[in-house]
Enzyme design. Structure first.
Site, PDB file in Angstrom:
ATOM      1  CD1 TRP A 106      -2.067  -2.284   1.751  1.00  0.00           C
ATOM      2  CD2 TRP A 106      -2.990  -1.243   0.001  1.00  0.00           C
ATOM      3  NE1 TRP A 106      -3.072  -3.081   1.266  1.00  0.00           N
ATOM      4  CE2 TRP A 106      -3.657  -2.468   0.198  1.00  0.00           C
ATOM      5  CE3 TRP A 106      -3.403  -0.422  -1.056  1.00  0.00           C
ATOM      6  CZ2 TRP A 106      -4.711  -2.899  -0.620  1.00  0.00           C
ATOM      7  CZ3 TRP A 106      -4.459  -0.847  -1.874  1.00  0.00           C
ATOM      8  CH2 TRP A 106      -5.095  -2.069  -1.644  1.00  0.00           C
ATOM      9  CG  ASP A 177      -2.686   4.189   4.267  1.00  0.00           C
ATOM     10  OD1 ASP A 177      -3.736   4.089   4.936  1.00  0.00           O
ATOM     11  OD2 ASP A 177      -2.435   3.457   3.279  1.00  0.00           O
ATOM     12  CE  LYS A 201      -7.860  -2.263   5.396  1.00  0.00           C
ATOM     13  NZ  LYS A 201      -8.251  -3.385   4.534  1.00  0.00           N
TER      14      LYS A 201
HETATM   15  C1  LIG Z   1      -2.835   0.098   4.536  1.00  0.00           C
HETATM   16  C2  LIG Z   1      -3.863   0.236   3.447  1.00  0.00           C
HETATM   17  N1  LIG Z   1      -3.893   1.370   2.718  1.00  0.00           N
HETATM   18  C3  LIG Z   1      -4.785   1.537   1.731  1.00  0.00           C
HETATM   19  C4  LIG Z   1      -5.683   0.560   1.393  1.00  0.00           C
HETATM   20  C5  LIG Z   1      -6.646   0.792   0.278  1.00  0.00           C
HETATM   21  O1  LIG Z   1      -7.821   1.184   0.845  1.00  0.00           O
HETATM   22  P1  LIG Z   1      -9.175   1.353   0.036  1.00  0.00           P
HETATM   23  O2  LIG Z   1      -9.588   0.008  -0.442  1.00  0.00           O
HETATM   24  O3  LIG Z   1     -10.073   1.955   1.080  1.00  0.00           O
HETATM   25  O4  LIG Z   1      -8.915   2.304  -1.068  1.00  0.00           O
HETATM   26  C6  LIG Z   1      -5.712  -0.630   2.125  1.00  0.00           C
HETATM   27  C7  LIG Z   1      -6.677  -1.688   1.797  1.00  0.00           C
HETATM   28  O5  LIG Z   1      -6.682  -2.768   2.329  1.00  0.00           O
HETATM   29  C8  LIG Z   1      -4.772  -0.789   3.174  1.00  0.00           C
HETATM   30  O6  LIG Z   1      -4.743  -1.922   3.877  1.00  0.00           O
END
Ligand SMILES: Cc1ncc(COP(=O)(O)O)c(C=O)c1O
Length: 366
Positions: A106, A177, A201
């Site tokens: 991510w 994030d 989550k």
């Molecule tokens: C640490 C992290 N950042 C970003 C995301 C992406 O999030 P989204 O699906 O809400 O765009 C995720 C998805 O699992 C994640 O675990």
């Protein structure tokens, strides 16, 4: 009640388990929310009833996380993924560069979006060891002129987490994030320029993203951004520039009340530590049958990743655990093996059931 008796142990990485009391409240409110004669899905986002819902959610979030008026709280759409693009659009001035610490899939995705929009730099990475750890402070090379320093507090796929935030050079805002560990433990929000994460989550259903942004940074937002991508406009409109994801915000509000009633974030952290310790102890005590992916000092409390002696055994584990009512344990394809996500609402009994299953599976196959 069937709603509780038929529930499985849900280890999904997200969307993920919600507190049963929250689901029951949603059920009870469904036809008539607070005497309005309608559900939250059916009401105007400009109504007094919805104003109370979004205002209450913001107030409870501020109380829970100790967020002062120095930060704006936004309820946006587009997930963490849209924030990967909104951040550089809003906070990186033309020609400036932003720093990214790469600790998994991510954070790489965040960097990729930022690179499409302008100069970006890798300030540190653990990719060389398959993202099995968080880089030490000594391994980071930070740009003192960076527009911001971005890191991913918990790496959902690899099962690692920062034990303390990196210290950014003076004047460089820290951007985090926190999609997979937001409100799973106390955090000093005052240290952050921006803290963001999707709700799906730890905080509620998919569809709403919490963005906590230091108000002084809003002065950096360039004019002419599309309205929905403009932090300043969203803050001025109190997340009501257009129709917000009203139902998701309402459920987040209920989860926030549940977190407050559970004793706040220090108690939530204590419970999360207890659950993770149970599982890591089972892995470490298995004589090498179960092997954790993350190095011990980088282990996540939220996502526990582990391998078995062979892929065949991993497949058998997934199949048999699913049949035993332990759902969502298959690991992400980039790490393989198993992953147990232990978010706030996962009860301790679920981890106990998993540990018992792991012991039994090892006895039969070890
Ligand atoms: C640490 C992290 N950042 C970003 C995301 C992406 O999030 P989204 O699906 O809400 O765009 C995720 C998805 O699992 C994640 O675990």
């Amino acid at each position: 009640m069937p709603v509780t008796t038929q529930r499985i142990h849900n280890f999904s990485a997200g969307p993920a388990v919600l507190p049963v009391t929250v689901l029951e409240k949603v059920q009870a409110d469904l036809l008539d929310h607070a005497g309005t004669g309608m559900s939250v899905m059916e009401m105007s986002h400009r109504s007094a009833a919805f104003e109370a819902i979004i205002g209450g959610a913001e107030a409870d979030l501020r109380a829970l996380a100790g967020i002062t008026d120095d930060h704006a709280v936004l309820f946006l759409q587009g997930g963490g993924t849209l924030q990967f693009a909104m951040l550089p659009m809003n906070l990186r001035a033309a020609g400036a560069s932003a720093d990214y610490v790469l600790t998994g899939h991510w954070s790489k995705a965040a960097l990729k979006e930022a690179e499409k929009l302008g100069p970006s730099r890798v300030a540190g990475s653990s990719e060389g060891t398959k993202f099995d750890r968080i880089p030490s402070a000594a391994e980071l090379s930070l740009d003192p002129k960076a527009a911001y320093l971005h890191f991913t507090s918990n790496n959902t796929i690899y099962g690692t987490e920062w034990k303390g935030e990196p210290s950014a050079p003076a004047g460089v805002p820290l951007v985090c994030d926190a999609s997979s560990d937001i409100l799973s433990r106390p955090a000093d929000v005052a240290k952050y320029g921006v803290l963001y994460g999707g709700a799906q989550k730890n905080l509620g259903p998919a569809g709403v993203t919490i963005v906590i942004v230091r108000r002084d940074l809003l002065a950096r937002v360039p004019s002419g951004l599309p309205a929905m991508l403009d932090y300043r406009l969203q803050a001025e409109s109190r997340s009501l520039y257009n129709t917000p994801p009203a139902f998701a915000i309402y459920v987040v509000g209920l989860v926030l009340k549940w977190l407050l009633a559970s004793g706040g974030l220090a108690e939530v952290l204590r419970r999360n530590q207890e659950k993770a310790e149970l599982l890591y102890r089972a892995i470490d005590g298995s004589g090498g049958f179960y092997r954790g992916h993350a190095q011990a000092d980088s282990r996540s409390l939220m996502n526990v990743t582990f391998r078995l002696p062979s892929e065949d055994l991993e497949k058998a584990f997934v199949k048999q655990s699913t049949a035993a009512g332990l759902d969502g344990l298959k690991g992400h394809r980039s790490v393989g093996g198993l992953r147990a996500s232990l978010y706030n609402a996962l009860p301790r009994e679920a981890v106990e059931a998993l540990v018992a299953f792991m012991g039994e599976f090892r006895r039969k196959n070890g």
